[in-house]
Design an enzyme around this catalytic site. Structure first.
Site, PDB file in Angstrom:
ATOM      1  N   GLY A  10       0.843  -1.195   0.000  1.00  0.00           N
ATOM      2  CA  GLY A  10       0.000   0.000   0.000  1.00  0.00           C
ATOM      3  C   GLY A  10       0.877   1.244   0.000  1.00  0.00           C
ATOM      4  O   GLY A  10       0.491   2.299   0.493  1.00  0.00           O
ATOM      5  N   VAL A  58      -1.641  -7.717  -3.148  1.00  0.00           N
ATOM      6  CA  VAL A  58      -1.272  -8.556  -1.993  1.00  0.00           C
ATOM      7  C   VAL A  58      -2.231  -9.731  -1.783  1.00  0.00           C
ATOM      8  O   VAL A  58      -1.895 -10.679  -1.077  1.00  0.00           O
ATOM      9  CB  VAL A  58      -1.182  -7.739  -0.675  1.00  0.00           C
ATOM     10  CG1 VAL A  58      -0.073  -6.706  -0.750  1.00  0.00           C
ATOM     11  CG2 VAL A  58      -2.517  -7.111  -0.298  1.00  0.00           C
ATOM     12  N   ASN A  84       0.855  -2.780   5.021  1.00  0.00           N
ATOM     13  CA  ASN A  84       0.079  -1.555   5.219  1.00  0.00           C
ATOM     14  C   ASN A  84      -1.124  -1.451   4.279  1.00  0.00           C
ATOM     15  O   ASN A  84      -2.070  -0.721   4.578  1.00  0.00           O
ATOM     16  CB  ASN A  84       1.041  -0.359   5.031  1.00  0.00           C
ATOM     17  CG  ASN A  84       0.331   0.952   4.840  1.00  0.00           C
ATOM     18  OD1 ASN A  84      -0.203   1.528   5.781  1.00  0.00           O
ATOM     19  ND2 ASN A  84       0.298   1.439   3.598  1.00  0.00           N
ATOM     20  N   SER A 136      -5.721  -1.521  13.345  1.00  0.00           N
ATOM     21  CA  SER A 136      -6.603  -0.380  13.594  1.00  0.00           C
ATOM     22  C   SER A 136      -7.124  -0.483  15.019  1.00  0.00           C
ATOM     23  O   SER A 136      -7.268  -1.592  15.553  1.00  0.00           O
ATOM     24  CB  SER A 136      -7.785  -0.392  12.631  1.00  0.00           C
ATOM     25  OG  SER A 136      -8.788   0.515  13.066  1.00  0.00           O
ATOM     26  N   TYR A 148     -14.144  -5.218   8.087  1.00  0.00           N
ATOM     27  CA  TYR A 148     -12.908  -4.468   8.362  1.00  0.00           C
ATOM     28  C   TYR A 148     -12.451  -4.723   9.798  1.00  0.00           C
ATOM     29  O   TYR A 148     -11.278  -5.042  10.041  1.00  0.00           O
ATOM     30  CB  TYR A 148     -13.163  -2.977   8.121  1.00  0.00           C
ATOM     31  CG  TYR A 148     -11.941  -2.105   8.334  1.00  0.00           C
ATOM     32  CD1 TYR A 148     -10.909  -2.096   7.400  1.00  0.00           C
ATOM     33  CD2 TYR A 148     -11.829  -1.293   9.454  1.00  0.00           C
ATOM     34  CE1 TYR A 148      -9.781  -1.298   7.583  1.00  0.00           C
ATOM     35  CE2 TYR A 148     -10.711  -0.481   9.649  1.00  0.00           C
ATOM     36  CZ  TYR A 148      -9.693  -0.494   8.700  1.00  0.00           C
ATOM     37  OH  TYR A 148      -8.574   0.296   8.896  1.00  0.00           O
ATOM     38  N   ALA A 150     -13.187  -7.227  11.679  1.00  0.00           N
ATOM     39  CA  ALA A 150     -12.762  -8.631  11.789  1.00  0.00           C
ATOM     40  C   ALA A 150     -11.356  -8.805  11.220  1.00  0.00           C
ATOM     41  O   ALA A 150     -10.532  -9.524  11.788  1.00  0.00           O
ATOM     42  CB  ALA A 150     -13.753  -9.529  11.049  1.00  0.00           C
ATOM     43  N   LYS A 152      -9.007  -6.591  11.087  1.00  0.00           N
ATOM     44  CA  LYS A 152      -8.000  -5.936  11.943  1.00  0.00           C
ATOM     45  C   LYS A 152      -7.842  -6.679  13.272  1.00  0.00           C
ATOM     46  O   LYS A 152      -6.762  -6.649  13.870  1.00  0.00           O
ATOM     47  CB  LYS A 152      -8.361  -4.466  12.151  1.00  0.00           C
ATOM     48  CG  LYS A 152      -8.330  -3.634  10.857  1.00  0.00           C
ATOM     49  CD  LYS A 152      -6.976  -3.673  10.171  1.00  0.00           C
ATOM     50  CE  LYS A 152      -6.883  -2.704   8.988  1.00  0.00           C
ATOM     51  NZ  LYS A 152      -5.575  -2.756   8.319  1.00  0.00           N
TER      52      LYS A 152
END
Ligand SMILES: NC(=O)c1ccc[n+]([C@@H]2O[C@H](COP(=O)([O-])OP(=O)(O)OC[C@H]3O[C@@H](n4cnc5c(N)ncnc54)[C@H](O)[C@@H]3O)[C@@H](O)[C@H]2O)c1
Length: 250
Positions: A10, A58, A84, A136, A148, A150, A152
């Site tokens: 990223g 990725v 990232n 996060s 999201y 889940a 993180k």
């Protein structure tokens, strides 16, 4: 001494560019890996050190393998992997489409696992390495999108498991967990008014009364990949201005 090498996934995004800038300043050679804009991003940083742009996805194992082989071919090593790259497609659990769920997990969780997997042969050869994944604060208190959050939370599980497996190879594995940071990650999802209200809520929720900036995240990453952090592994460092202690912030 040869300069160490970092891969930042990223790398064309807001946080990725800040991380690359700080690592270049610390003497790393940096490969910016991104599914789009990697070459352009590398071009923008070219005056500040040795930078390589690598277009790769990725979530695709062949793409990951080819990207790491390319960095190995050019520089002959990878000392630090910074996972990232991330996405947060909007959804609610009550109306969630499985494709949205899978796409989020593929990039945010499977991506880091694939990146680690294909760096292991290099770390075995070199006698060590570093992994820092960008999580996060939502892994703790939850957020707005379930896939999201889940992903993180999952990156913390991956980190705490991989650190056992890779410790004997001399590899440390950690997470840096930011709160709201003003990058295209947020600007592409909401209009100016909505964004301004979120900025206010995060600022108010912070005991320090301020927002986190990309460079704050970059400094935590730079510490974790440095020799100073050689005995820190399996850890989550929140760079959240204290908002990780607040109840859910929408
Ligand atoms: N900005 C925030 O508020 C915030 C808060 C907490 C955590 N994060 C995390 O920080 C990381 C970086 O976010 P950012 O704010 O710089 O966002 P950004 O959108 O500016 O950058 C993300 C980058 O990831 C790349 N990317 C997406 N899918 C990819 C894939 N499959 N393969 C390769 N590259 C891919 C994008 O092209 C983009 O350049 C993400 O993991 C995000 O979840 C962001």
């Amino acid at each position: 001494m040869t300069a160490p090498v970092a891969i930042v996934t990223g790398g064309a995004g807001g946080m990725g560019t800040a991380i690359a800038t700080v690592l270049l300043d610390d003497g790393f050679r940096v490969a910016l890996l991104d599914r789009r804009g990697a070459q352009e991003a590398a071009g923008r940083l070219a005056g500040t050190g040795e930078v390589l742009g690598v277009e790769a996805d990725v979530s695709d194992e062949e793409s990951v393998r080819a990207a790491i082989d390319h960095v190995d071919m050019v520089w002959g090593r990878v000392d630090a992997l910074v996972n990232n790259a991330g996405i947060e497609p909007p959804h609610a659990v009550r109306s969630m489409e499985p494709d949205t769920w899978r796409a989020t997990l593929d990039v945010n969780l499977t991506g880091p696992a694939l990146m680690i997997k294909h760096c292991v042969p290099l770390w075995r050869r070199q006698g060590g390495g570093r992994v820092v994944s960008i999580g996060s604060r939502v892994w703790l208190g939850g957020g707005v999108t379930p896939a999201y959050a889940a992903s993180k939370a999952g990156i913390v599980g991956l980190t705490r498991t991989a650190c056992h497996e890779l410790g004997p190879l001399g590899v440390t594995v950690n997470v840096v967990a930011p709160s709201f940071v003003d990058t295209s990650f947020n600007t592409q999802k909401a209009d100016a008014g909505v964004l301004e209200a979120r900025v206010d809520r995060f600022t108010e929720a912070s005991p320090l009364g301020r927002l986190v900036e990309p460079v704050d995240v970059a400094h935590a990453v730079a510490f974790l990949v440095s020799e100073r952090a050689r005995n820190i592994t399996g850890e989550v460092i929140h760079v959240a201005a204290g908002t990780q202690l607040a109840p859910t912030i929408q």
